[in-house]
Design a protein around this motif. Sequence first.
Motif, short mmCIF file in Angstrom:
data_model
loop_
_atom_site.label_atom_id
_atom_site.label_comp_id
_atom_site.label_asym_id
_atom_site.label_seq_id
_atom_site.Cartn_x
_atom_site.Cartn_y
_atom_site.Cartn_z
N ALA A 52 10.68 30.77 -16.96
CA ALA A 52 11.70 31.23 -17.90
C ALA A 52 11.29 30.79 -19.30
CB ALA A 52 13.05 30.62 -17.54
N GLN A 53 11.61 31.62 -20.29
CA GLN A 53 11.24 31.29 -21.67
C GLN A 53 11.89 29.98 -22.13
OE1 GLN A 53 11.55 34.36 -24.65
NE2 GLN A 53 10.72 35.93 -23.28
N TYR A 101 9.75 27.27 -20.90
CA TYR A 101 8.51 27.23 -21.69
C TYR A 101 8.75 26.46 -22.99
CZ TYR A 101 4.89 28.48 -24.96
OH TYR A 101 3.90 28.41 -25.90
N TYR A 102 9.83 26.77 -23.69
CA TYR A 102 10.10 26.13 -24.97
C TYR A 102 10.42 24.64 -24.80
CZ TYR A 102 9.75 30.61 -27.29
OH TYR A 102 9.28 31.80 -27.79
N LYS A 103 11.05 24.26 -23.70
CA LYS A 103 11.28 22.84 -23.42
C LYS A 103 9.93 22.12 -23.25
CE LYS A 103 15.75 22.87 -21.09
NZ LYS A 103 16.45 22.63 -19.81
N TRP A 104 9.05 22.75 -22.47
CA TRP A 104 7.72 22.16 -22.26
C TRP A 104 6.96 22.06 -23.56
CZ3 TRP A 104 5.88 25.46 -17.47
CH2 TRP A 104 6.60 25.08 -16.34
N ARG A 105 7.02 23.14 -24.36
CA ARG A 105 6.29 23.15 -25.63
C ARG A 105 6.80 22.05 -26.56
NH1 ARG A 105 7.57 27.36 -30.12
NH2 ARG A 105 9.25 25.85 -30.18
N ASP A 106 8.11 21.92 -26.65
CA ASP A 106 8.68 20.89 -27.53
C ASP A 106 8.29 19.49 -27.06
OD1 ASP A 106 9.80 22.95 -28.99
OD2 ASP A 106 11.83 22.67 -28.17
N ALA A 107 8.32 19.26 -25.75
CA ALA A 107 7.92 17.96 -25.21
C ALA A 107 6.43 17.70 -25.46
CB ALA A 107 8.22 17.89 -23.71
N PHE A 108 5.63 18.74 -25.31
CA PHE A 108 4.19 18.64 -25.54
C PHE A 108 3.90 18.27 -27.00
CE2 PHE A 108 0.09 20.70 -26.60
CZ PHE A 108 -0.73 20.09 -25.67
N LEU A 109 4.58 18.93 -27.92
CA LEU A 109 4.37 18.66 -29.34
C LEU A 109 4.90 17.27 -29.73
CD1 LEU A 109 5.19 22.16 -30.85
CD2 LEU A 109 2.94 21.11 -30.53
N ALA A 110 6.02 16.87 -29.16
CA ALA A 110 6.57 15.55 -29.45
C ALA A 110 5.61 14.46 -28.97
CB ALA A 110 7.94 15.37 -28.81
N GLY A 111 5.04 14.66 -27.78
CA GLY A 111 4.08 13.70 -27.26
C GLY A 111 2.83 13.64 -28.10
#
Length: 126
Positions: A35-36, A39-49
Motif C-alpha cells: 500500500a502507498q 511505502y511512505y511510512k517505510w520511506r520516512d523511517a528510512f530517511l529519519a534513520g
Amino acid sequence: MPGRKWTVDEKMNIVLEGMVPGANISEVCRQHGVAQSLYYKWRDAFLAGGRAGLQSGPSTREQELEKQLQEAMSKIGEQAMEIDVLRKNRTGAGSKQPFLGCSARQGRVSGPSDCESIGAESNLLL
C-alpha cells in the motif's frame, strides 16, 4: 488476515526503488503489493534513520550511557567517603581494637581466629 512480513532488506529495496528519479510510486507499490501509505511510512523511517546516522555528536544512547557512568562514578565517590568516615570513627573513637579482616575474599570474618579457620592470613584494615 494478517499482513505479509517484510524483511528489512526488502523494505529498503522497495523504498530505494521508489526514490529513483522519475519513479512512479503507484507503480512501484503495485509491483510489490505494498500500500502507498505503508511505502511512505517505510520511506520516512528510512530517511529519519539516515539523518540520525549523519548527525555529528553523541547519539541519544551514548548520552544515556555517559549519564549512567557519571551517576555510578558519583556513587562510588560517595561510598569511598563513607568508608573513610567509618574507618576514622572506628579507630578515632578510643577503640583499642583495630578492624581485623582477611586477605581472602571468602565470606565475612571478624577476627584472626575466623581467618585461620578458612586458611587465610589476617591483616589489619585501617
